[in-house]
Design an enzyme around this catalytic site. Structure first.
Site, PDB file in Angstrom:
ATOM      1  N   GLU A  96       0.814  -1.210   0.000  1.00  0.00           N
ATOM      2  CA  GLU A  96       0.000   0.000   0.000  1.00  0.00           C
ATOM      3  C   GLU A  96       0.849   1.262   0.000  1.00  0.00           C
ATOM      4  OE1 GLU A  96      -1.912  -1.454   3.494  1.00  0.00           O
ATOM      5  OE2 GLU A  96      -0.824  -0.069   4.769  1.00  0.00           O
ATOM      6  N   CYS A 109       3.561   8.282   1.026  1.00  0.00           N
ATOM      7  CA  CYS A 109       4.259   7.349   1.897  1.00  0.00           C
ATOM      8  C   CYS A 109       4.330   6.019   1.168  1.00  0.00           C
ATOM      9  CB  CYS A 109       3.464   7.232   3.199  1.00  0.00           C
ATOM     10  SG  CYS A 109       4.070   5.989   4.324  1.00  0.00           S
ATOM     11  N   CYS A 116       7.279  -7.504   6.849  1.00  0.00           N
ATOM     12  CA  CYS A 116       8.421  -6.876   7.521  1.00  0.00           C
ATOM     13  C   CYS A 116       8.915  -7.812   8.611  1.00  0.00           C
ATOM     14  CB  CYS A 116       7.989  -5.548   8.139  1.00  0.00           C
ATOM     15  SG  CYS A 116       9.324  -4.679   9.002  1.00  0.00           S
ATOM     16  N   CYS A 120       8.266  -5.042  15.390  1.00  0.00           N
ATOM     17  CA  CYS A 120       7.875  -4.050  16.400  1.00  0.00           C
ATOM     18  C   CYS A 120       6.471  -4.405  16.909  1.00  0.00           C
ATOM     19  CB  CYS A 120       7.883  -2.641  15.806  1.00  0.00           C
ATOM     20  SG  CYS A 120       9.503  -2.152  15.186  1.00  0.00           S
ATOM     21  N   CYS A 123       3.190  -2.474  15.799  1.00  0.00           N
ATOM     22  CA  CYS A 123       3.018  -2.156  14.373  1.00  0.00           C
ATOM     23  C   CYS A 123       2.281  -3.262  13.628  1.00  0.00           C
ATOM     24  CB  CYS A 123       4.393  -1.927  13.738  1.00  0.00           C
ATOM     25  SG  CYS A 123       4.298  -1.577  11.981  1.00  0.00           S
ATOM     26  N   GLY A 163       7.356  -2.262   5.665  1.00  0.00           N
ATOM     27  CA  GLY A 163       8.726  -2.721   5.442  1.00  0.00           C
ATOM     28  C   GLY A 163       9.776  -1.884   6.136  1.00  0.00           C
ATOM     29  N   SER A 195      12.803   6.316   6.636  1.00  0.00           N
ATOM     30  CA  SER A 195      12.659   6.040   8.059  1.00  0.00           C
ATOM     31  C   SER A 195      13.144   4.628   8.365  1.00  0.00           C
ATOM     32  CB  SER A 195      11.181   6.174   8.432  1.00  0.00           C
ATOM     33  OG  SER A 195      10.983   5.828   9.771  1.00  0.00           O
ATOM     34  N   SER A 218      13.042   5.614  13.967  1.00  0.00           N
ATOM     35  CA  SER A 218      11.954   5.259  14.877  1.00  0.00           C
ATOM     36  C   SER A 218      12.566   4.892  16.224  1.00  0.00           C
ATOM     37  CB  SER A 218      11.174   4.069  14.311  1.00  0.00           C
ATOM     38  OG  SER A 218      10.543   4.448  13.117  1.00  0.00           O
ATOM     39  N   CYS A 337       0.167   2.421   8.902  1.00  0.00           N
ATOM     40  CA  CYS A 337       1.010   1.289   8.548  1.00  0.00           C
ATOM     41  C   CYS A 337       0.385  -0.097   8.475  1.00  0.00           C
ATOM     42  CB  CYS A 337       2.141   1.200   9.544  1.00  0.00           C
ATOM     43  SG  CYS A 337       2.925   2.750   9.733  1.00  0.00           S
TER      44      CYS A 337
HETATM   45  N1  SAH Z   1      10.491   0.298   9.279  1.00  0.00           N
HETATM   46  C1  SAH Z   1      10.621   1.708   9.209  1.00  0.00           C
HETATM   47  C2  SAH Z   1       9.570   2.401   8.369  1.00  0.00           C
HETATM   48  C3  SAH Z   1       8.126   1.930   8.476  1.00  0.00           C
HETATM   49  S1  SAH Z   1       7.165   2.352   9.891  1.00  0.00           S
HETATM   50  C4  SAH Z   1      10.662   2.292  10.615  1.00  0.00           C
HETATM   51  O1  SAH Z   1      10.509   1.531  11.566  1.00  0.00           O
HETATM   52  O2  SAH Z   1      10.893   3.478  10.759  1.00  0.00           O
HETATM   53  C5  SAH Z   1       6.904   4.081   9.823  1.00  0.00           C
HETATM   54  C6  SAH Z   1       6.606   4.695  11.189  1.00  0.00           C
HETATM   55  O3  SAH Z   1       5.265   4.438  11.612  1.00  0.00           O
HETATM   56  C7  SAH Z   1       7.506   4.128  12.267  1.00  0.00           C
HETATM   57  O4  SAH Z   1       7.969   5.153  13.095  1.00  0.00           O
HETATM   58  C8  SAH Z   1       6.555   3.196  12.988  1.00  0.00           C
HETATM   59  O5  SAH Z   1       7.044   2.914  14.253  1.00  0.00           O
HETATM   60  C9  SAH Z   1       5.259   3.978  12.951  1.00  0.00           C
HETATM   61  N2  SAH Z   1       4.043   3.230  13.260  1.00  0.00           N
HETATM   62  C10 SAH Z   1       3.818   1.908  13.123  1.00  0.00           C
HETATM   63  N3  SAH Z   1       2.579   1.575  13.550  1.00  0.00           N
HETATM   64  C11 SAH Z   1       1.998   2.712  13.973  1.00  0.00           C
HETATM   65  C12 SAH Z   1       0.725   3.033  14.530  1.00  0.00           C
HETATM   66  N4  SAH Z   1      -0.208   2.103  14.696  1.00  0.00           N
HETATM   67  N5  SAH Z   1       0.475   4.319  14.874  1.00  0.00           N
HETATM   68  C13 SAH Z   1       1.403   5.290  14.664  1.00  0.00           C
HETATM   69  N6  SAH Z   1       2.616   5.048  14.141  1.00  0.00           N
HETATM   70  C14 SAH Z   1       2.933   3.783  13.799  1.00  0.00           C
END
Ligand code: SAH
Length: 347
Positions: A96, A109, A116, A120, A123, A163, A195, A218, A337
């Site tokens: 997406e 974005c 991935c 985390c 996420c 990812g 990021s 992050s 995400c």
């Molecule tokens: N893997 C990379 C990029 C993808 S995530 C990274 O970790 O930076 C992009 C951002 O969205 C990251 O900061 C992630 O922690 C955040 N994110 C993931 N799930 C989220 C959610 N439910 N609400 C807000 N931010 C979120």
């Protein structure tokens, strides 16, 4: 044959330089490569046959070596100033991209992988393990196809979709070179942000990449104890190591970096966490982007209260940290995400 060719079966995955090498190797002239590049990114034609100033033999050889196929857009969800697109890839996988309309322009974005592996806990994307990396063309086409549908230019790109981009490093750099090229999509490096969850060796490598692309990290926790609980990558690259690499990055590039910090209720949002965070980033040229957590159906974390978000913000401000609270987009259409893709797979 030119380097990395096995990854470049689709024409949208080639830099101008790759194309020039291809033309030279096929007994043609370099400037024809530029003509082809312009057909793709200026005229935006969708077939080799439309490229009327390129010789027939060359077109035949291009057709033999490269596909010019696009991706399929299989779902679009719109909500005021945000629009989410679900793409189907040639192998049937889904990814997406999200378009956000800002007063300074359209920002997109993009996703960098199918699934991935970073795991985390908060996420949605990480609920599905990595299936594969996206090829450079699959990232380029997210932009090109949304521009076409929209009939407007996209001026800003963030690699923050599904990812971990630094886990797909070579394709990522290839993608940057194509979209940044003045005859390609001509998106200025300062308008591109990548990021990462903190892959230290790649951060160090990225400090030597010549384009002035913004780096976001992050962070989401001010110490190892909390970060280990929510981000498994911290066990491989703990905070001290991450901060050391970021210092090198800032010194080498002279660029300010961004920390993303999601506020999770009772996990990382206490006053003490804010103090600890302020201390951690002191003396580093950075700013912190506080992100109100986007709650999902599947995961147990809760968003911090607005009062606590403001307290956290104030503590950072009082301690001279550059801090902003991220404007929220797309809560109504599952734009956070991985949410749209997971919904599709529940169907
Ligand atoms: N893997 C990379 C990029 C993808 S995530 C990274 O970790 O930076 C992009 C951002 O969205 C990251 O900061 C992630 O922690 C955040 N994110 C993931 N799930 C989220 C959610 N439910 N609400 C807000 N931010 C979120």
């Amino acid at each position: 044959m030119f380097e990395g060719c096995e990854y470049m079966k689709n024409i949208y995955g080639l830099t101008l330089e790759d194309l020039e090498n291809y033309f030279l190797e096929h007994g043609s002239k370099k400037f024809h490569a530029l003509q082809l590049f312009l057909w793709l990114y200026d005229q935006r034609v969708e077939s080799f046959d439309a490229m009327s100033n390129i010789k027939k033999e060359m077109l035949e050889s291009l057709k033999k070596d490269f596909s010019i196929d696009r991706l399929k857009i299989v779902d679009v969800q719109e909500d005021e100033d945000v629009c989410k697109y679900l793409f189907e890839l040639a192998d049937g996988e889904h990814i997406e991209a999200v378009l956000m309309r800002h007063d300074y322009g359209n920002s997109i974005c993009v996703s960098s992988q199918v699934g991935c592996n970073m795991g985390c806990k908060f996420c949605e994307s990480g609920r599905r393990k990595k299936v594969r990396n996206l090829e450079a063309y699959e990232m380029v086409l997210q932009i090109l196809m949304i521009e076409k549908l929209l009939g407007e230019r996209i001026s800003h790109v963030v690699v923050m979709g599904i990812g971990e981009p630094f886990d797909n490093y070579d394709n990522l750099l290839q993608f940057f070179q194509i979209i940044n090229h003045p005859k390609g999509l001509a998106i200025g490096a300062r308008h591109i942000t990548v990021s990462t969850c903190g892959l230290v060796p790649k951060i160090l490598e990225f400090s030597d990449f010549p384009l002035q692309i913004n780096l976001a990290v992050s962070l989401h926790a001010p110490n190892n104890e909390i970060r280990n609980q929510i981000m498994p990558i911290n066990k491989a690259y703990p905070i001290e190591e991450l901060m050391r690499a970021l210092k090198v990055y800032v010194e080498k590039t002279n660029r300010r970096l961004t920390f993303e910090y999601i506020l999770l209720k009772d996990i990382n949002d206490s006053d003490a966490c804010a103090m600890e965070l302020a201390k951690l980033v002191k003396n580093l040229n950075c700013y912190i982007n506080l992100i109100p957590y986007n709650e999902t159906n599947n995961i147990d974390f809760k968003r911090s209260s607005t009062v606590q978000i403001m307290r956290f913000y104030d503590i950072l401000k009082k301690n001279s940290v550059n801090v902003t609270i991220r404007r929220e987009f797309g809560g109504n259409i599952s734009a956070a995400c991985g949410q749209l893709r997971s919904k599709k797979e529940e169907l």
